[in-house]
Scaffold this active site. Structure first.
Site, PDB file in Angstrom:
ATOM      1  NE  ARG A  74      -4.908 -13.052 -25.094  1.00  0.00           N
ATOM      2  CZ  ARG A  74      -4.876 -11.849 -24.605  1.00  0.00           C
ATOM      3  NH1 ARG A  74      -4.879 -11.490 -23.277  1.00  0.00           N
ATOM      4  NH2 ARG A  74      -4.924 -10.792 -25.433  1.00  0.00           N
ATOM      5  CB  ILE A  75       0.324 -15.046 -22.058  1.00  0.00           C
ATOM      6  CG1 ILE A  75       0.373 -16.237 -21.124  1.00  0.00           C
ATOM      7  CG2 ILE A  75       1.105 -13.938 -21.767  1.00  0.00           C
ATOM      8  CD1 ILE A  75       1.817 -16.905 -21.093  1.00  0.00           C
ATOM      9  CB  THR A 102      -4.846  -0.341 -22.167  1.00  0.00           C
ATOM     10  OG1 THR A 102      -6.176  -1.109 -22.149  1.00  0.00           O
ATOM     11  CG2 THR A 102      -5.171   0.981 -22.600  1.00  0.00           C
ATOM     12  N   GLY A 103      -5.368  -2.352 -24.881  1.00  0.00           N
ATOM     13  CA  GLY A 103      -6.032  -2.618 -25.848  1.00  0.00           C
ATOM     14  C   GLY A 103      -5.939  -3.902 -26.630  1.00  0.00           C
ATOM     15  CG  HIS A 104      -6.547  -7.010 -30.295  1.00  0.00           C
ATOM     16  ND1 HIS A 104      -5.757  -7.462 -31.545  1.00  0.00           N
ATOM     17  CD2 HIS A 104      -7.166  -8.066 -29.780  1.00  0.00           C
ATOM     18  CE1 HIS A 104      -5.970  -8.654 -31.867  1.00  0.00           C
ATOM     19  NE2 HIS A 104      -7.042  -9.081 -30.961  1.00  0.00           N
ATOM     20  CG  ASP A 106      -1.043  -6.178 -24.440  1.00  0.00           C
ATOM     21  OD1 ASP A 106      -1.962  -6.687 -24.086  1.00  0.00           O
ATOM     22  OD2 ASP A 106      -0.927  -4.639 -24.156  1.00  0.00           O
ATOM     23  CB  THR A 119      -5.874  -3.208 -19.393  1.00  0.00           C
ATOM     24  OG1 THR A 119      -5.733  -4.436 -19.670  1.00  0.00           O
ATOM     25  CG2 THR A 119      -4.286  -3.151 -18.828  1.00  0.00           C
TER      26      THR A 119
HETATM   27  N1  ASP Z   1      -4.238  -5.419 -23.524  1.00  0.00           N
HETATM   28  C1  ASP Z   1      -5.137  -6.289 -22.837  1.00  0.00           C
HETATM   29  C2  ASP Z   1      -4.951  -7.783 -23.322  1.00  0.00           C
HETATM   30  O1  ASP Z   1      -5.191  -7.870 -24.410  1.00  0.00           O
HETATM   31  C3  ASP Z   1      -6.326  -6.219 -22.670  1.00  0.00           C
HETATM   32  C4  ASP Z   1      -7.008  -4.438 -22.581  1.00  0.00           C
HETATM   33  O2  ASP Z   1      -5.890  -3.721 -22.521  1.00  0.00           O
HETATM   34  O3  ASP Z   1      -7.988  -4.280 -22.276  1.00  0.00           O
HETATM   35  O4  ASP Z   1      -4.916  -8.830 -22.740  1.00  0.00           O
END
Ligand code: ASP
Length: 329
Positions: free
Chosen positions: A217-218, A240-242, A220, A189
């Site tokens: 799917r939505i 960013t992340g999970h 964060d 992201t």
């Molecule tokens: N946070 C983003 C999501 O889960 C993915 C990412 O940050 O790489 O949609």
């Protein structure tokens, strides 16, 4: 008067070595696009104040064009092999915000989010209506599949292979001691946080989500307080992340709460919230933060996170824990 600052990230996760140069290049381009809009300029005998909002949009748009990142062109694919884009933007003077989700074949989702903020009485549009709104407000509708890259296709294939082999593809570790478990092969992201000379803070975040996500799917990223938040009285955060972890923890808000209630610096607040999130939920992620004095916070619990900013004409950046690199901008 504040010293203007623009801080960007290019995603957190198991970023492969092969992806590092592209991300660094992409973040430099983002800063080159954003900084001129942030700095006050001296034109026609008067001072034109820079704008944090214009700067974060410009920075994110360049990364949405760049396949090194999981946003716009190069975004992750859902299980049907399609791109579903999400973005959010917020400005901290009046707490105005715009969020969009489930956009297809649209070139700059962050500009659509800005349009929602500036031209509607709403804050969040999703799906078919968001698509319609985007097109009515000048967004570029690309031919179907234009944003799909070969590397995103490979990542989806890899994901499906792992699923078929019965491997854990939920990305949601339940065991705390398994906490440093990242998503394989995803490009990340993008986000930008800025403060301008007037002390206005703005944040923009844009993503394709996660590979193999269920259509609809939505994550964060388009959610205020999770992927994005800006408040001139506290600071601005892009994460960013999970996504399933970040949204349950309200990572952006937790960082600002640490600043507000625990009197922490932007850096302390960001480190503390990211660590607490991973300790409690297991999933990993990271964030970039700017405080009201222009102080910055950068932290992540994922294996890597790409981040960058410019100070005294030096491009200061990093991707690995404990490694800060500098070169002329
Ligand atoms: N946070 C983003 C999501 O889960 C993915 C990412 O940050 O790489 O949609």
């Amino acid at each position: 008067m504040c010293t203007p600052m623009l801080l960007v990230h290019g995603g957190a996760g198991s970023i492969s070595d092969a992806r590092v140069p592209g991300k660094l290049r992409g973040m430099k381009i983002a800063l080159k696009a954003g900084l001129p809009l942030l700095m006050p300029s001296y034109e026609f005998g008067g001072v034109q104040a820079g704008s944090a909002l214009d700067a974060v949009v410009a920075a994110v748009r360049t990364m949405e064009e760049d396949e090194s990142f999981n946003a716009g062109y190069g975004a992750c694919l859902n299980s049907d092999g399609n791109v579903e884009l999400e973005a959010s933007i917020m400005e901290g003077s009046k707490l105005r915000a715009g969020c969009v989700t489930l956009l297809h074949d649209i070139k700059y989702p962050i500009s659509v989010a800005r349009c929602v903020m500036e031209r509607t009485n709403h804050t969040f549009l999703g799906g078919i209506s968001a698509q319609k709104f985007a097109l009515e407000h000048g967004a570029i509708q690309l031919p179907e599949g234009t944003l799909v890259t070969e590397s995103a296709r490979n990542a989806l294939e890899n994901f499906k292979q792992q699923q078929a082999e019965g491997k854990d593809t939920t990305y949601s570790p339940t065991e705390l001691d398994e906490s440093v478990k990242d998503r394989p092969g995803e490009p990340g992201t993008v986000g930008a946080v800025a403060i301008d000379a007037k002390g206005n803070i703005a944040v923009a975040t844009s993503t394709g989500g996660i590979t193999g996500k269920v259509p609809g799917r939505i994550g964060d990223t388009p959610l205020l307080g999770c992927g994005t938040y800006a408040d001139n009285q506290l600071g601005g955060v892009s994460t960013t992340g999970h996504g399933e972890t970040i949204m349950r923890f309200n990572l952006a808000q937790k960082i600002l709460a640490n600043i507000r209630y625990c009197n922490m610096s932007a850096q302390e607040a960001t480190v503390t919230a990211c660590n607490e999130m991973t300790e409690r939920l297991g999933g990993t992620g990271g964030a970039i933060t700017i405080g009201t004095k222009g102080d910055i916070g950068i932290a992540w619990t994922s294996k890597r996170m790409a981040w960058a900013y410019v100070r005294d004409n030096e491009f200061i950046h990093g991707i690995d824990h404990g490694n800060i690199l500098k070169e002329p901008f």
